[in-house]
Design a protein around this motif. Sequence first.
Motif, PDB file in Angstrom:
ATOM      1  N   ASP A 202     -37.740  -8.014  25.243  1.00 42.99           N
ATOM      2  CA  ASP A 202     -38.019  -6.584  25.111  1.00 42.99           C
ATOM      3  C   ASP A 202     -38.223  -6.193  23.647  1.00 42.99           C
ATOM      4  OD1 ASP A 202     -37.822  -6.257  27.826  1.00 42.99           O
ATOM      5  OD2 ASP A 202     -35.719  -5.625  27.775  1.00 42.99           O
ATOM      6  N   ALA A 203     -37.387  -6.746  22.795  1.00 43.32           N
ATOM      7  CA  ALA A 203     -37.500  -6.410  21.377  1.00 43.32           C
ATOM      8  C   ALA A 203     -38.851  -6.854  20.827  1.00 43.32           C
ATOM      9  CB  ALA A 203     -36.365  -7.054  20.586  1.00 43.32           C
ATOM     10  N   PHE A 204     -39.307  -8.023  21.265  1.00 44.27           N
ATOM     11  CA  PHE A 204     -40.621  -8.484  20.799  1.00 44.27           C
ATOM     12  C   PHE A 204     -41.731  -7.581  21.316  1.00 44.27           C
ATOM     13  CE2 PHE A 204     -38.480 -12.619  20.057  1.00 44.27           C
ATOM     14  CZ  PHE A 204     -38.833 -12.747  18.725  1.00 44.27           C
ATOM     15  N   PHE A 205     -41.611  -7.198  22.584  1.00 46.03           N
ATOM     16  CA  PHE A 205     -42.633  -6.318  23.164  1.00 46.03           C
ATOM     17  C   PHE A 205     -42.661  -4.988  22.404  1.00 46.03           C
ATOM     18  CE2 PHE A 205     -44.165  -3.160  26.241  1.00 46.03           C
ATOM     19  CZ  PHE A 205     -45.361  -3.755  26.639  1.00 46.03           C
ATOM     20  N   ILE A 206     -41.482  -4.460  22.137  1.00 48.26           N
ATOM     21  CA  ILE A 206     -41.382  -3.166  21.447  1.00 48.26           C
ATOM     22  C   ILE A 206     -41.888  -3.284  20.009  1.00 48.26           C
ATOM     23  CG2 ILE A 206     -39.648  -1.569  20.517  1.00 48.26           C
ATOM     24  CD1 ILE A 206     -38.257  -1.737  23.243  1.00 48.26           C
ATOM     25  N   LYS A 207     -41.607  -4.409  19.393  1.00 52.63           N
ATOM     26  CA  LYS A 207     -42.125  -4.633  18.038  1.00 52.63           C
ATOM     27  C   LYS A 207     -43.659  -4.625  18.060  1.00 52.63           C
ATOM     28  CE  LYS A 207     -41.253  -7.658  14.086  1.00 52.63           C
ATOM     29  NZ  LYS A 207     -42.558  -8.052  13.553  1.00 52.63           N
ATOM     30  N   ARG A 208     -44.221  -5.282  19.074  1.00 52.09           N
ATOM     31  CA  ARG A 208     -45.678  -5.355  19.201  1.00 52.09           C
ATOM     32  C   ARG A 208     -46.273  -3.952  19.399  1.00 52.09           C
ATOM     33  NH1 ARG A 208     -47.856  -8.407  24.445  1.00 52.09           N
ATOM     34  NH2 ARG A 208     -49.993  -7.569  24.487  1.00 52.09           N
ATOM     35  N   ILE A 209     -45.591  -3.148  20.218  1.00 53.10           N
ATOM     36  CA  ILE A 209     -46.037  -1.765  20.463  1.00 53.10           C
ATOM     37  C   ILE A 209     -46.050  -0.988  19.135  1.00 53.10           C
ATOM     38  CG2 ILE A 209     -45.264   0.441  21.481  1.00 53.10           C
ATOM     39  CD1 ILE A 209     -46.521  -1.290  23.552  1.00 53.10           C
ATOM     40  N   HIS A 210     -45.003  -1.157  18.351  1.00 52.70           N
ATOM     41  CA  HIS A 210     -44.932  -0.444  17.076  1.00 52.70           C
ATOM     42  C   HIS A 210     -46.045  -0.894  16.118  1.00 52.70           C
ATOM     43  CE1 HIS A 210     -41.054   0.975  18.513  1.00 52.70           C
ATOM     44  NE2 HIS A 210     -41.016   1.816  17.497  1.00 52.70           N
ATOM     45  N   GLU A 211     -46.277  -2.198  16.094  1.00 54.54           N
ATOM     46  CA  GLU A 211     -47.315  -2.707  15.188  1.00 54.54           C
ATOM     47  C   GLU A 211     -48.693  -2.194  15.593  1.00 54.54           C
ATOM     48  OE1 GLU A 211     -45.085  -6.753  13.632  1.00 54.54           O
ATOM     49  OE2 GLU A 211     -46.759  -6.944  15.049  1.00 54.54           O
ATOM     50  N   GLU A 212     -48.945  -2.173  16.890  1.00 57.58           N
ATOM     51  CA  GLU A 212     -50.238  -1.683  17.381  1.00 57.58           C
ATOM     52  C   GLU A 212     -50.380  -0.187  17.085  1.00 57.58           C
ATOM     53  OE1 GLU A 212     -53.070  -2.530  18.378  1.00 57.58           O
ATOM     54  OE2 GLU A 212     -53.821  -0.774  19.447  1.00 57.58           O
ATOM     55  N   ALA A 213     -49.276   0.555  17.244  1.00 62.83           N
ATOM     56  CA  ALA A 213     -49.323   1.998  16.973  1.00 62.83           C
ATOM     57  C   ALA A 213     -49.700   2.265  15.517  1.00 62.83           C
ATOM     58  CB  ALA A 213     -47.973   2.633  17.295  1.00 62.83           C
ATOM     59  N   LEU A 214     -49.113   1.486  14.610  1.00 67.52           N
ATOM     60  CA  LEU A 214     -49.387   1.673  13.183  1.00 67.52           C
ATOM     61  C   LEU A 214     -50.783   1.165  12.813  1.00 67.52           C
ATOM     62  CD1 LEU A 214     -45.904   0.592  11.786  1.00 67.52           C
ATOM     63  CD2 LEU A 214     -46.942   2.859  11.521  1.00 67.52           C
ATOM     64  N   ALA A 215     -51.126  -0.004  13.319  1.00 70.17           N
ATOM     65  CA  ALA A 215     -52.408  -0.611  12.926  1.00 70.17           C
ATOM     66  C   ALA A 215     -53.589   0.183  13.484  1.00 70.17           C
ATOM     67  CB  ALA A 215     -52.466  -2.064  13.395  1.00 70.17           C
ATOM     68  N   SER A 216     -53.442   0.714  14.704  1.00 69.87           N
ATOM     69  CA  SER A 216     -54.572   1.411  15.332  1.00 69.87           C
ATOM     70  C   SER A 216     -54.726   2.843  14.851  1.00 69.87           C
ATOM     71  CB  SER A 216     -54.387   1.428  16.849  1.00 69.87           C
ATOM     72  OG  SER A 216     -53.305   2.290  17.202  1.00 69.87           O
ATOM     73  N   ASN A 217     -53.624   3.440  14.378  1.00 78.57           N
ATOM     74  CA  ASN A 217     -53.653   4.858  13.954  1.00 78.57           C
ATOM     75  C   ASN A 217     -54.011   5.773  15.123  1.00 78.57           C
ATOM     76  OD1 ASN A 217     -53.244   6.666  11.783  1.00 78.57           O
ATOM     77  ND2 ASN A 217     -55.444   6.890  11.458  1.00 78.57           N
ATOM     78  N   GLY A 218     -53.707   5.310  16.351  1.00 80.49           N
ATOM     79  CA  GLY A 218     -54.185   5.990  17.553  1.00 80.49           C
ATOM     80  C   GLY A 218     -53.672   7.407  17.729  1.00 80.49           C
ATOM     81  N   ALA A 219     -52.382   7.637  17.479  1.00 77.22           N
ATOM     82  CA  ALA A 219     -51.835   8.990  17.670  1.00 77.22           C
ATOM     83  C   ALA A 219     -52.486   9.950  16.686  1.00 77.22           C
ATOM     84  CB  ALA A 219     -50.312   8.976  17.496  1.00 77.22           C
ATOM     85  N   TYR A 220     -52.659   9.500  15.458  1.00 77.82           N
ATOM     86  CA  TYR A 220     -53.252  10.387  14.446  1.00 77.82           C
ATOM     87  C   TYR A 220     -54.707  10.694  14.794  1.00 77.82           C
ATOM     88  CZ  TYR A 220     -54.192  12.429   9.873  1.00 77.82           C
ATOM     89  OH  TYR A 220     -54.516  13.292   8.856  1.00 77.82           O
ATOM     90  N   ASP A 221     -55.438   9.701  15.284  1.00 77.04           N
ATOM     91  CA  ASP A 221     -56.824   9.956  15.686  1.00 77.04           C
ATOM     92  C   ASP A 221     -56.870  10.950  16.848  1.00 77.04           C
ATOM     93  OD1 ASP A 221     -57.808   8.324  13.722  1.00 77.04           O
ATOM     94  OD2 ASP A 221     -58.146   6.595  15.022  1.00 77.04           O
ATOM     95  N   LEU A 222     -55.966  10.791  17.816  1.00 77.89           N
ATOM     96  CA  LEU A 222     -55.927  11.737  18.943  1.00 77.89           C
ATOM     97  C   LEU A 222     -55.657  13.158  18.452  1.00 77.89           C
ATOM     98  CD1 LEU A 222     -53.991   9.767  21.727  1.00 77.89           C
ATOM     99  CD2 LEU A 222     -56.203  10.919  22.028  1.00 77.89           C
ATOM    100  N   LEU A 223     -54.702  13.284  17.546  1.00 79.73           N
ATOM    101  CA  LEU A 223     -54.363  14.623  17.031  1.00 79.73           C
ATOM    102  C   LEU A 223     -55.547  15.225  16.276  1.00 79.73           C
ATOM    103  CD1 LEU A 223     -52.355  16.903  16.482  1.00 79.73           C
ATOM    104  CD2 LEU A 223     -51.527  15.603  14.506  1.00 79.73           C
TER     105      LEU A 223
END
Lengths: 471, 471
Positions: free
Chosen positions: A37-58
């Motif tokens: 789970d920790a690895f999966f969550i780490k991957r989610i965090h890395e993708e969130a930062l690398a993609s800038n997805g939330a900021y682009d949506l906003l």
Amino acid sequence: MIKSSLYFLFCIAALYSSPFARCQSVHSSLEVEQEKDAFFIKRIHEEALASNGAYDLLTNLIKASGGHRLSGTSNYDRGAAFVEEALSKIGFEHISTQPCDVVRWARGEDDAVHIIHANGAHESIPAVALGNSGHSDDKAVEGEVVIFYHIDSVDTYKGDLTGKIAFFARPFDQKLINTFRAYSGAVAQRVFGPNKAAKRGAIATIVRSMASNLDDHPHTGVTIFEDGVDPIPAMAISTLAAERLEHMITEGLLRVSVKSSSGEIGITSDDNVIGELSGSDYPDEIILAGGHLDSWDIGDGAHDDGSGCAHVMEAFRLLLDTGYKPKRTWRCVLFANEENGLAGGLEYARLSNERKEFHLAAIESDAGGFTPKAFSFVAQDSLVNYMKAINRIWPLLEAYSLDIQFTGSGADISPLKSQGGLLIGFRPDPQRYFDFHHSTNDNLSNVNPRELNLGAAAIASLIYLIDKYGL
Amino acid sequence: MIKSSLYFLFCIAALYSSPFARCQSVHSSLEVEQEKDAFFIKRIHEEALASNGAYDLLTNLIKASGGHRLSGTSNYDRGAAFVEEALSKIGFEHISTQPCDVVRWARGEDDAVHIIHANGAHESIPAVALGNSGHSDDKAVEGEVVIFYHIDSVDTYKGDLTGKIAFFARPFDQKLINTFRAYSGAVAQRVFGPNKAAKRGAIATIVRSMASNLDDHPHTGVTIFEDGVDPIPAMAISTLAAERLEHMITEGLLRVSVKSSSGEIGITSDDNVIGELSGSDYPDEIILAGGHLDSWDIGDGAHDDGSGCAHVMEAFRLLLDTGYKPKRTWRCVLFANEENGLAGGLEYARLSNERKEFHLAAIESDAGGFTPKAFSFVAQDSLVNYMKAINRIWPLLEAYSLDIQFTGSGADISPLKSQGGLLIGFRPDPQRYFDFHHSTNDNLSNVNPRELNLGAAAIASLIYLIDKYGL
């Protein structure tokens, strides 16, 4: 790079897991699962930062709506159209809308508060009308100013307020670490003060902005008049103007004038927007993550609550893009009319109860787009240990941990309480929120992309854990 | 209000203390003491927020120095004079200075990097010289540009770099949660790249700024040339300019020009400034808290490291203003020349060792003025449990917790390692630091007062616990 990161995570995991191993009987299989789970969550965090997805949506939400998303406006409708399309792109199977009646309140164009000096000169101070404020019939009203530091003082005031202007001057309590508690401690004067003053005959009210900084930007927000009380002009003034006015009153200033053409212009309809994806194993257990799509009108609602909308849409996007398939039913809900009525949250709960649905967990993000700090829960005692177990995941992430708190959830999801599920509020760092909240400064330039993106990852991680393990 | 806050704290304390009671044999007297400590620490935090003391100190430091505090400048001297006076007002008995030799490097007035388009047109891009950069003899040097993503690639480069311009283009790794790790991963190209390129015959270097955002502001910082290597112009370009240049190189761009009149102008002397207060019970055990007074010159050094200076001065002020008397000897140290030489930290440790002093604990704040997140430690294993015990205090504070990490301390205090005491780094939230670091944006408008003030309170709390209990 990946290899060394993983090694680092293992070291940290080993470091942190030992005290838990001493305190609790943790099965080694659970430890392995926890590492996965920790690895999966780490991957989610890395993708969130690398993609800038939330900021682009906003960014795109604000661009699509044309700035703010005040209830009952075409801006709101354009925002709703944008999120409908975004939810579809993210991969939700069923996109629906729920119309709800909202009050359309419109801000006047030349609203103003003037200090009237002893020599008769007028001086404008930074002011904006509060939502639901009444108008002054297109001309200024002028009167003696009476200062109050607590709304109850209006009830006990021995003088006559008729024809006067009430000034609610209670400051935000800077010494509190949690700014939301400081806000809660002062906000009653804005919500209930004007109504109390109107009932005592006041012709207008001015309210010190509920803000954590001293500047020239007034902060709007809702005020509520009881049925049968004619709304009077109710204006927020900036914190610096409030301090100055307070000082001038002690020096003998007596009169101010208030002009406002703000007011209600009728009832209209706004949509809640909902994306749904059925769960494979427990389709009757709904996991909701939501924010409110509406905002006040003097900024862009970038933190309140554009950030929440971006957080929850991006959270589901992050999970779906890994290929993860929901075991439980997922709903992303963008609520209408949180700011001046809560019509969206109430209508959503009404329909959900009518359909006898069960929300296993509902998560709301409505506290800004800052670095994640905590989730707060409205939970039965039996859930406390579960949440503590979930919370152990975060210390495994470098430079980043979350706390659990048991102090509320969110306005829009609170009407779901009767279903008995877990209500959760996302709590980012609260230090800067009330510098911007409900002011012209609540715009994109005051949202940090990395901080916003991390919020989406934190919410995605919690959705994942609840979806995988249930409660 | 106070009463209800205390009640709230009691409730939270009760909530959090139960799991510890189950896991560890905690004497009830210790619990009482822990509650007393929690109240004291809460009071420190409230005073830090209500007084705005750290922010006022930072504001006044920047005003007194005239902006930046580059090594060897009169700005630095004015900053040093300000902190001498401030330390005296705070209540330190002995104020002293330690002169140390520093290199005076001066920035040129018309430093520039130009892209040379295929048609011969020159286009300026945002650029600043790195500290210790050499000059180009008052005229521009022009050459073919060779791109490198890793400094080792310079060694293995098969071509001839003679007469060419090396471009170090490694980006900041956005996916890492801890931005300091992203910085560490990329910074070698700035520190060592220009020297390597010079040794291969390059006439100039340009380096992508080590920044966490995409904008037009270049970030300076130190570069180091070996003895015997003539410094060549070494310029940082903004992240947006770097991305554009990188793209143009793939499209066939070959030539850039670099002009710089920056360079070393000799050796001068700057002072470490030290405030000391003798301990009543253990005067030979020194507790140091420090930051570095020098800064780069293109911003005001508001975060790096004006915030650290304000943090540590205000931390001692907060404690002394409660009437608390130090049991151990306290030192507040404002170090010279951290940015381009570490002369201050080295000289302080040399003199301390010469006097056979023992620093029980040295705390450095040099990571910006953001919301406190953690303290990191360089510690023997035996201290780990102690630090965990200390760390239990923070969850008692509403909406605010700290983590412990074991990953370094601070540059200025690291030379004290041989004394065997505890070296501690204050770690605020790292998400925004590298948006501002070493750029023109490192100014007061990007420091949030509440966030800064909380840092002073966190450091004061740690000084208090170490002073009271020892290690």
